[in-house]
Design an enzyme around this catalytic site. Structure first.
Site, mmCIF file in Angstrom:
data_model
loop_
_atom_site.group_PDB
_atom_site.id
_atom_site.type_symbol
_atom_site.label_atom_id
_atom_site.label_comp_id
_atom_site.label_asym_id
_atom_site.label_seq_id
_atom_site.Cartn_x
_atom_site.Cartn_y
_atom_site.Cartn_z
ATOM 1 N N ASP A 20 0.825 -1.213 0.000
ATOM 2 C CA ASP A 20 0.000 0.000 0.000
ATOM 3 C C ASP A 20 0.861 1.265 0.000
ATOM 4 O O ASP A 20 1.977 1.267 0.533
ATOM 5 C CB ASP A 20 -0.920 -0.016 1.234
ATOM 6 C CG ASP A 20 -2.094 0.947 1.077
ATOM 7 O OD1 ASP A 20 -2.415 1.324 -0.067
ATOM 8 O OD2 ASP A 20 -2.683 1.313 2.103
ATOM 9 N N HIS A 37 2.229 3.327 -9.127
ATOM 10 C CA HIS A 37 2.053 1.885 -9.356
ATOM 11 C C HIS A 37 3.233 1.315 -10.155
ATOM 12 O O HIS A 37 3.675 0.199 -9.896
ATOM 13 C CB HIS A 37 0.735 1.614 -10.083
ATOM 14 C CG HIS A 37 -0.482 1.980 -9.278
ATOM 15 N ND1 HIS A 37 -0.611 1.669 -7.939
ATOM 16 C CD2 HIS A 37 -1.623 2.643 -9.610
ATOM 17 C CE1 HIS A 37 -1.775 2.115 -7.494
ATOM 18 N NE2 HIS A 37 -2.409 2.718 -8.475
ATOM 19 N N LEU A 131 11.013 -19.998 -4.930
ATOM 20 C CA LEU A 131 9.898 -19.288 -4.293
ATOM 21 C C LEU A 131 8.585 -19.528 -5.027
ATOM 22 O O LEU A 131 8.539 -19.500 -6.249
ATOM 23 C CB LEU A 131 10.216 -17.785 -4.307
ATOM 24 C CG LEU A 131 9.145 -16.842 -3.763
ATOM 25 C CD1 LEU A 131 9.077 -16.928 -2.243
ATOM 26 C CD2 LEU A 131 9.426 -15.404 -4.180
#
Ligand code: IPE
Ligand code: IPE
Ligand code: MG
Length: 248
Positions: A20, A37, A131
């Site tokens: 955020d 963004h 991952l």
């Protein structure tokens, strides 16, 4: 120094992050929200790389919530385009680094093109043994719980399955993936915002004021070091936990 490995560092098996603060980061620089963004995507790259290097097994990133459709149309469009271009650009390097990508959320709301791109990258990276990167897109914790409840209700009607925690965990979007050990939210808000509601029951929560585009390896290590100091009790007493540790 934050980067020094403390003797007792515990690397979480699963980290979940609410990324955020992109909009505020851009606003502070008098730039459009989408600029934030774009910079946020660079943080994603750095965090994925660091988690993979540290041996984190699962990383779940909240990229777009089921409530984010309420944003201005051009921001939503811009996010979808960014998502598409990121998938195109990153696919090869994810595969090369053994990162396995999986989307969680209701993808049916996305364009056909985006849906097929997602499928393509998921297939391309499916063999990765590093991952596991889960991207929560058009995801909501309540949606997840409702979908699981509907599935189980159907199975109960047809086969009389037992509805317990195990059955529930196997019916939610993150089935087969252990619950997060560490939850991180950047950007200063102290709330979950409809992220993994079922899965976060015993997760350690970490909040930082750092805005997502400014979050970096050092900040991630700070969060992991903080996590390493926590005593997870799962309802037991501190003394029991000490004893369990000694006996192990
Ligand atoms: C998080 O940053 C990214 C998404 C929700 C897609 P925000 O866009 O929420 O940034 P702020 O909270 O407005 O600063
Ligand atoms: C949560 O951030 C969702 C994502 C990071 C994708 P928001 O910025 O949408 O959360 P609220 O609206 O401040 O709670
Ligand atoms: Mg926000």
């Amino acid at each position: 120094m934050a980067n020094n490995k403390p003797k007792n560092r515990v690397v979480p098996q699963h980290i979940a992050i609410v990324m955020d603060g992109n909009g505020r980061w851009a606003k502070a620089k008098y730039r459009p929200r989408l600029f934030g963004h774009h910079r946020g995507l660079e943080t994603v790259r750095e965090v994925v790389k660091t988690c993979n290097a540290l041996g984190v097994k699962y990383l779940t990133l909240f990229a777009f919530s089921s409530e984010n459709w309420r944003r201005p149309e051009d921001e939503v469009k811009g996010l979808m385009n960014l998502f598409m271009s990121a998938l195109k650009k990153e696919a090869k390097s994810l595969a090369k680094n053994g990162v396995r990508l999986q989307l969680v959320g209701d993808l049916s709301a996305f364009s056909e093109k985006l849906q097929s791109k997602v499928e393509e990258v998921e297939n391309l990276t499916a063999g990765g043994n590093g991952l596991r990167l889960l991207i929560a897109a058009n995801y909501g914790g309540r949606w997840d719980i409702l979908e699981a409840a509907k599935k189980l209700a159907e199975q109960y009607k047809n086969e009389g399955v037992k509805i317990d925690e195990r059955a529930f965990s196997q019916s939610i979007a993150t089935q087969g993936i252990p619950d997060p050990d560490l939850f991180i939210r950047t950007g200063g808000e102290r709330r979950i915002s409809n992220f993994l509601l079922w899965q976060l029951a015993y997760t350690e929560l970490y909040f930082t004021d750092v805005l997502w585009p400014d979050f970096n390896k050092k900040e991630l290590v700070l969060a992991i070091n903080d996590f390493s100091q926590r005593q997870r009790r799962f309802g037991k007493t501190g003394d029991q936990i000490q004893k369990d540790k000694k006996d192990a």
